[in-house]
Write an enzyme that holds these catalytic residues in place. Structure first.
Site, short mmCIF file in Angstrom:
data_model
loop_
_atom_site.label_atom_id
_atom_site.label_comp_id
_atom_site.label_asym_id
_atom_site.label_seq_id
_atom_site.Cartn_x
_atom_site.Cartn_y
_atom_site.Cartn_z
N ARG B 177 24.74 14.74 24.42
CA ARG B 177 24.73 15.76 25.48
C ARG B 177 26.00 15.70 26.32
O ARG B 177 25.98 15.93 27.54
CB ARG B 177 23.49 15.62 26.37
N GLU B 300 10.60 9.31 21.83
CA GLU B 300 11.48 9.97 20.86
C GLU B 300 11.98 8.99 19.80
O GLU B 300 13.16 8.99 19.44
CB GLU B 300 12.67 10.62 21.58
N ASP B 373 11.79 18.12 30.95
CA ASP B 373 13.08 17.55 30.55
C ASP B 373 14.28 18.31 31.10
O ASP B 373 14.96 19.00 30.34
CB ASP B 373 13.17 17.48 29.02
N GLU B 401 22.91 19.91 29.81
CA GLU B 401 22.29 20.06 28.50
C GLU B 401 21.52 21.37 28.37
O GLU B 401 21.55 22.00 27.32
CB GLU B 401 21.33 18.87 28.27
N HIS B 519 12.39 25.57 28.24
CA HIS B 519 12.51 24.97 26.91
C HIS B 519 12.56 26.03 25.80
O HIS B 519 11.87 25.93 24.79
CB HIS B 519 11.32 24.01 26.66
N TRP B 541 8.14 20.25 20.11
CA TRP B 541 9.56 20.53 19.86
C TRP B 541 9.83 22.05 19.86
O TRP B 541 10.96 22.47 19.94
CB TRP B 541 9.99 19.96 18.51
#
Lengths: 698, 698
Positions: B177, B300, B373, B401, B519, B541
Site C-alpha cells: 500500500r 489475513e 478497514d 489505500e 469497500h 472479500w
C-alpha cells in the site's frame, strides 16, 4: 548555570563528540548539499585563470533563426552551464560581450559538429540542430575543463549511428539487475505526470551523445504493447525528442497471442504479421520517430520464432517488415538452451553465424561483449567479424550484475576499451565491425538520488556514452574528464584517483574470478561467491560447469581437446589463446583446464598464482579506499562519506570473495596456501550457509 | 543570416512556443527548484514586518551545559531554520544579539516544553532534552508563521505517550500500500551506508512530535529477526535516537519455527518463550531503547496464537514477557477470518472485548479507526471504550489505500478529527480512550523526492503528527499552518486553498462511496471502482458483500433485523444510527439496507440522493482543480505543475468512480438517472473490462 555566547563553541564541540561521525555530518549538513543529482553537468564555478578567461569573454548564446525545441534546449543548457561556470558573481562585470552562435540548420543530420572561435564569437555548426545540442554540451565540457574560449577549435563526428541504453525495467518499477532503487520510469503516473527526472535523464544522455533508449526489460511484459501504455510512451518520447533521444520498446514475441487474441505468434502466419503491422502503425501514429523493437527471443524461456520452427531471421524479418522504413529491429544474439550441453559459450555463434545474409536491412543483431554473459572478463564474442553481411551492435552492461552491484567501485571503460580494440582477425577491430550499427548498454540508472546507486557508477554511464560516440577515446582521458567534471578539478585529486579508477575493474577480476575464471557467483541474485553450487537443474546454470575444478585441476578446456569453442575465432586469434604457456594469462582458465601445479609465466604454480591474484585484488581495493580517505579535503562531505562507505563494503566483500573461493578450492585440491597468504577468515561451511533471499535486482 | 543579441528574445519566445508547456518549464527550470524535499521545514524567508522583527531580535541558539546529541540537533535545527527565515541577507546587520536558551536538563521526560521570551532571551525549557528539541521546532514553526519573537509564550504537553508511524515496508524495498516509490529504508545498504534521508526523516518526524517508528510491514518477513538484520536496525536506531524516535519491529509470530529451528510457535511452549526472550535480549544488546514488537496475528493468513488454540492475550503476553519492562507489545485488533460470515465488521469486537483485563501491562491493543478497514468513512470502532482494562491505541492510515492512492488530494485530518472527537458512549471520546497509549499511522512515505508522492500527501503526515500530539487541534488550523509552512504565507493563497483542503476528504467519500457505502474498490490492488465483483473465494472479500444491492435496494443491514453490529456500540451511540429517517446520512447505508425509493432527508429518493452525492464529489474536485489553477502566481512552477497534474488525474478518476458505479447500480435497479445528471461516459462493460495488473502497492 553558564550562559552567553562563549558556550556555543564549546557546545558545538561536545555535541559533535557525542554523535557518530557520519551522523554529525548529516545533522550539520546544510540544505542543498552535493548529492550527485547533477552528475557531470555540475558546472561548478571555474577557478583562477580559467575563470578570468571565461569572464573576460563573457559569452552569451545566440540562436540563428531556425529555432526549435532542440535549439531552445541547447540555449538553455548553455545559459545555465555558463552561469554555473562563472559562479555567483556572474560574468557581467568585466566582459566585453562575446557570443555563442548556434548555427546548425534544421532537423536531421547525424549530430556531427564543429566549434570554432573567432574574435568575440564562438560558432557551433553542423549538419542539423542536434549538432548544435551536442556542440553545446561539448563546449561546456571543454570550458569546464579549463579551455580558453577564444581559441577553442573542435570537430567531432559520431563513430556509429546508434548509441543506446537498454533498460531492464518492468511496469511495476522493479529493475532486473537494477541496484539503484526502483525504475526511473514512473509508468503508473504516466502520462498524467512527467517527472522532471525524465528531462534531466535526457539531458544527461544527450550530453554524452546517447541517442536511443529501450525503455523496458528484454524479458518483456506485454503490457507495453497495450493501448493503455501508448500515451505513456508518447509522453516520454515527447519529453526526449528535443534531446535527440529516440524511444525503443522491448517487444514480447508472443504478444499476438498474449494480447491479440490469436492462437499463434508464428512469424510466417499472415495474421501475426498483420497484428504487428497494425501495432507498429498505432505506435507511429503517436510517436512518429519511434525507434523500433528490441527483442530477446528463444532465450532463457522467452518466446520466439523457434517455438514455431522458424529461424531467428524469419522472426526478426517479420517484425522488420511491420516497422518498414520507419524503424529498426534489434535482435539479441544472447541465446542459450539445454539443447547444446557441450559449451554454452558456443551457442550464439552456432545459431547466428549460419544466418548471415538472411536478415532484413533494418535488422541489427545485438551481441554481448563476450560469449557467456557480462563476466568481469571474457574474450570478445566470436560473432564479431564472423557475420559480414549483418549489421552487428555491441551490447555492454553498465549495471554491474557481475561486478559487485552498485556498491563496488569498478570503472568499466577499460573493459569496453579492451573489447572495442580487439582485432577480430576478420580484418577489423570490434569497434570497426559495429561502426555501421552501434552500441547498447544495459542501463545502471534508477530512482536513487544520485541516479546510479554508487557515485562512481556515474562514471560508467558517462564512459559508455563517450565511447559510443568515439571508441578511440582512452579510458584514462575519460576517467580524468569525468572525475574533474563530477568531483573537482583539483590536480592532486585527479592524480590520486584516476589511476585506481583505471585499475578498479582488474581488481574486481582478481578478487572474484582471476585468470579467466567466470560465472562463480551466487545463484539467482548473482550476489557474492558460490563456486560450490553444482545442483541446479540445467548444467550451464551451475558455477561448477564453468570452473570444472577437482583435485587435479581447474578451468574449462575450450581447445580442440575440449569444447573447441576456440575454433569459432579467426585462426590467428585462436592461435594466441591455444598454448597455455605462451598466452595472455588473463584468459588462461577460460580456454584451458590445467593442473594445480601448472607453471605460470611468473614461475608460480597455477594454485600459487591464483592465490596471488586474489590477494592482488584485495590489495588494490584496500589501496583505493586508502587513497579515497586522503581526499577528504577535496570532496564535499556528503559524497565523500557516501563513497567511503561503499568502499568499506567493497573491502569486506572482496575479502569474502577471496576467502570463500580459496576455502572452496582448498576443499577440492587439499593444498596449503602459499607462505604468507592469510587463511580464509571462516571455514567453507560458513560461506556456503550464507543466504540473501532479498538481494536486489532479481 | 540574422545575428546579434536581439535574436535572443525572439528565439526564447519561439523556442518556448514549440515546446509543450510542461516541457518548457522543465527545460528552463533552474537547478535547485522546489521539489518538496524540505517538507514543512522549508523555512522560507520571512517577509515584511515579521522579517524585520526577527532580524531586530537576531536570536542565536545557546546551550546550557548539558550537551547531548539531541541538544546538538536542536541547536543545528535552530541555526539552519533561523538562517532560512532571515534569508540571504541574514540577521547580522541590525540586530542587538538575542539569545535562544536551551535549558531542558538531561535525558528522559515526555517532551513537554515551554517557550518564553524576556528581554533579549527566548528560553526553551522542559522536563528533559527532548523538550528542547520539540520546543525548537515549535519556535521555528511559530516564527515562520509570523510570531513576534519578543512576546512568544507557549506551553505544550503531548496528549499521549506513543505517537507512531507504522511502515508496511518489506526487505526488498516494496511497500505494501505504498504509492510514493520504493521504501525509504534501504535495507540492502544498511548498515554499510546510512542515507541522509534517514536523518531528514527523523527530523521531519520529531518536528511534529512523532516518537516511534515500526520499520517493517505487519505482514512481517522473518528476515528482520535474523542476526544479519540486527546491525541494520541498530544503524537506524542510532541515527534516530537524537531525534527521540524509538524503533519498533513488526514481528512474525511464527519466527521460532521460521528461524529458530523449533517445531512450534505455541506461546505456552517454554522453548518458544525462551526463543523470544533470547531474541529480545539480542536486540536490546544493540538497541538499548528498542521500542518493542508490533504484531499482526491470526489475520489475513498471518500466523498467531490461535494456530495453537491459544488466545490473542496468551500470544501477546508471552511476547510482553520476553520484552519485560524494556518495551511494549503492540497487538493489532484488525482480525478477520471466514469463521464468522455474518458480518466482518463485528469480528474484532467479538474476539477482543471478552479478553479485556487479560493483557499484560506492557501490551497495547492497536485498533483501526473503524470496524472494517480504513474506508473513506466508517463509524468509529466499537472497541473504543469497550475495553476499559486494556490500553488501546488508534490505528490510522496515512497512505491512501482506499482514498485514491497518492494521486488524489484528500486531506485526512477531518477524518481523524471525526474519530478522535467521537463520543464512545462509555464516558469518553476516542481521544480520551487512547490518551494512555497513543496513535499509530500507516506511513505514506517512500523514496519519491517529495517523500509522499503527492505534494498534498505531506499534509497528512504533518496532520497525523500534530493530532497525535494534540487531538484538540482543529483540522482548519492544521491545514492553514501546513500550507503556509509548505507553500506560501500569501493570505490569498491560504484563503483560497484551505477550504478545498478541508472539504477534500468528503469529496472522495462522495465520488467513491457516498452515504455510508464502503469497500467497493478493485480487487487486490484496491484501485478504482469494482462494485460488481462478487465471485471471490471468501464472502467478505467481495464488494457485493458490502453493498448488498439488487433491484429492490442497497446497503448493509446492521440493526437487530440484520447483523446487529449496532449492538456492539453503547446504547446511546447505537440509538443515533438506528432510525434511517432520523440519522446522520453519512452512515446511512453502513447500517441500513434500504429500498431505492427510500426518502432521504433532502426529500430526494435514495437513488436520487446517491446520484446527487456522486455529482457533488465530482463538482468539488473540479472546483479544487480550478482553484489550484488560480495559484500559479503564488506557487513555485515545479510544484504548481506537479499538483495540477495530479488534480487532473483525480478529476478523471473521480468521474470514472461515479460513472462506473452508476452504470452498475443502474444495471441492478433499472432506474433512470435524475434529470440533469449526465449519463455514464461508457457502458458498464467498458468499466468491468479494465485491468491494472501492475497497480502499485500490492
Amino acid at each position: 548555570m553558564m550562559s552567553g555566547r562563549g558556550l556555543v563553541n564549546r557546545a558545538r564541540r561536545l555535541g559533535a563528540a557525542l554523535l557518530p561521525a557520519w551522523l554529525t555530518l548529516l545533522v550539520a549538513a546544510p540544505a542543498g548539499a552535493e548529492d550527485g543529482y547533477d552528475l557531470w553537468l555540475r558546472h561548478a564555478p571555474l577557478e583562477g585563470a580559467a575563470r578570468a578567461r571565461l569572464a573576460a569573454f563573457d559569452p552569451r548564446p545566440v540562436l540563428v533563426p531556425e529555432e526549435s525545441p532542440t535549439l531552445a534546449a541547447a540555449r538553455a543548457e548553455l545559459e545555465q552551464g555558463l552561469a554555473g561556470l562563472l559562479g555567483e558573481q556572474g560574468g557581467n562585470g568585466g566582459g566585453t560581450g562575446g557570443e555563442i552562435l548556434l548555427d546548425c540548420g534544421g532537423a536531421g543530420g547525424d549530430g556531427r559538429f564543429t566549434i570554432t572561435a573567432a574574435r568575440r564569437t564562438i560558432r557551433i555548426a553542423g549538419t542539423g540542430e542536434l549538432s548544435c545540442l551536442y556542440g553545446s554540451y561539448a563546449l561546456l565540457r571543454e570550458l569546464s575543463l579549463g579551455a580558453d574560449p577564444s581559441s577553442i577549435d573542435i570537430a567531432s563526428v559520431p563513430a556509429m549511428p546508434l548509441r543506446m541504453l537498454n533498460h531492464w525495467d518492468n511496469p511495476d518499477g522493479h529493475v532486473e539487475r537494477g541496484y539503484a532503487g526502483r525504475s526511473l520510469f514512473y509508468w503508473w503516473r504516466l502520462p498524467g505526470h512527467v517527472d522532471r527526472r525524465m528531462v534531466d535523464y535526457a539531458r544527461a544522455n544527450a550530453s554524452i551523445g546517447i541517442n536511443a533508449v529501450a525503455v523496458n526489460n528484454v524479458n518483456a511484459s506485454p503490457l507495453f504493447l497495450t493501448p493503455r501504455y501508448l500515451p505513456k510512451l508518447r509522453a516520454l518520447a515527447d519529453a526526449w525528442r528535443p534531446y535527440g533521444i529516440r524511444l525503443f520498446l522491448s517487444a514480447r514475441f508472443s504478444a499476438p497471442r498474449d494480447l491479440g487474441g490469436l492462437d499463434t505468434a508464428d512469424p510466417l502466419d499472415p495474421r501475426v504479421a498483420q497484428w504487428w503491422r497494425a501495432k507498429a502503425d498505432a505506435i507511429y501514429a503517436e510517436i512518429p520517430d519511434f525507434g523500433g523493437f528490441l527483442v530477446k527471443a528463444n532465450s532463457e524461456g522467452q518466446p520466439g520464432p523457434q517455438d514455431y520452427g522458424r529461424s531467428h531471421a524469419e522472426g526478426a524479418n517479420m517484425l522488420a517488415s511491420a516497422l518498414g522504413n520507419r524503424g529498426t529491429v534489434i535482435w539479441r544474439a544472447f541465446v542459450y538452451s539445454a539443447e547444446d550441453e557441450s559449451d554454452r559459450a558456443k551457442q550464439a555463434y552456432a545459431e547466428f553465424v549460419p544466418l548471415d545474409g538472411q536478415f532484413a536491412e533494418n535488422v541489427i543483431l545485438q551481441v554481448k561483449n563476450g560469449p557467456v554473459d557480462f563476466q568481469p572478463r571474457e574474450p570478445f564474442h566470436p560473432i564479431f567479424g564472423a557475420m559480414p553481411k549483418t549489421r552487428l551492435m555491441l551490447e555492454a552492461q553498465l549495471t554491474k550484475e557481475y561486478l559487485g552491484f552498485a556498491t563496488h567501485l569498478a570503472f568499466l571503460a577499460p573493459l569496453w576499451e579492451e573489447v572495442l580494440d580487439a582485432d577480430t582477425g576478420h580484418g577489423a577491430s570490434v569497434a570497426e565491425v559495429i561502426a555501421p550499427a552501434g552500441m547498447a548498454g544495459v542501463a545502471n540508472t534508477g530512482s536513487d538520488r544520485n541516479w546510479t546507486g554508487g557515485h562512481f557508477d556515474q562514471a560508467n554511464w558517462y564512459a559508455f556514452g563517450r565511447l559510443a560516440w568515439d571508441p578511440g577515446l582512452a579510458s584514462e582521458s575519460i576517467a580524468r574528464e569525468w572525475a574533474a567534471l563530477t568531483f573537482t578539478r583539483d590536480p592532486a585529486f585527479l592524480a590520486d584517483m584516476v589511476p585506481p579508477l583505471l585499475g578498479s575493474r582488474q581488481a574486481v577480476v582478481d578478487y572474484m574470478t582471476p585468470l579467466g575464471l567466470a560465472h562463480l557467483m551466487g545463484t539467482g541474485h548473482h550476489y557474492g561467491p558460490a563456486p560450490w553450487v553444482c545442483d541446479l537443474a540445467r548444467p550451464e546454470w551451475n558455477p561448477c560447469y564453468y570452473h570444472r575444478a577437482d583435485a587435479a585441476g581447474i578451468g574449462f578446456e575450450r581447445t580442440a581437446t575440449g569444447s573447441d569453442a576456440l575454433a569459432q575465432y579467426a585462426p590467428e586469434v585462436a592461435a594466441q589463446w591455444r598454448d597455455p604457456s605462451a598466452m595472455d594469462e588473463d584468459y588462461l582458465l577460460w580456454f584451458h583446464h590445467l593442473p594445480w601445479d601448472f607453471e605460470t609465466r611468473s614461475g608460480r604454480t597455477l594454485w600459487a598464482e591464483l592465490v596471488y591474484r586474489y590477494d592482488r585484488g584485495l590489495a588494490a581495493v584496500d589501496a583505493m579506499a586508502a587513497t579515497w580517505a586522503g581526499q577528504r579535503a577535496s570532496v564535499d562531505p556528503e559524497r565523500f562519506r557516501h563513497v567511503a562507505d561503499f568502499l568499506a563494503v567493497q573491502q569486506r566483500e572482496a575479502r569474502w570473495w577471496r576467502d570463500a573461493s580459496l576455502a572452496y578450492w582448498q576443499s577440492l585440491n587439499g593444498l596449503d596456501l602459499p607462505p604468507g597468504a592469510p587463511a580464509p577468515q571462516f571455514p567453507l561451511a560458513h560461506y556456503r550457509a550464507l543466504a540473501f533471499p532479498e538481494a536486489p535486482g532479481q
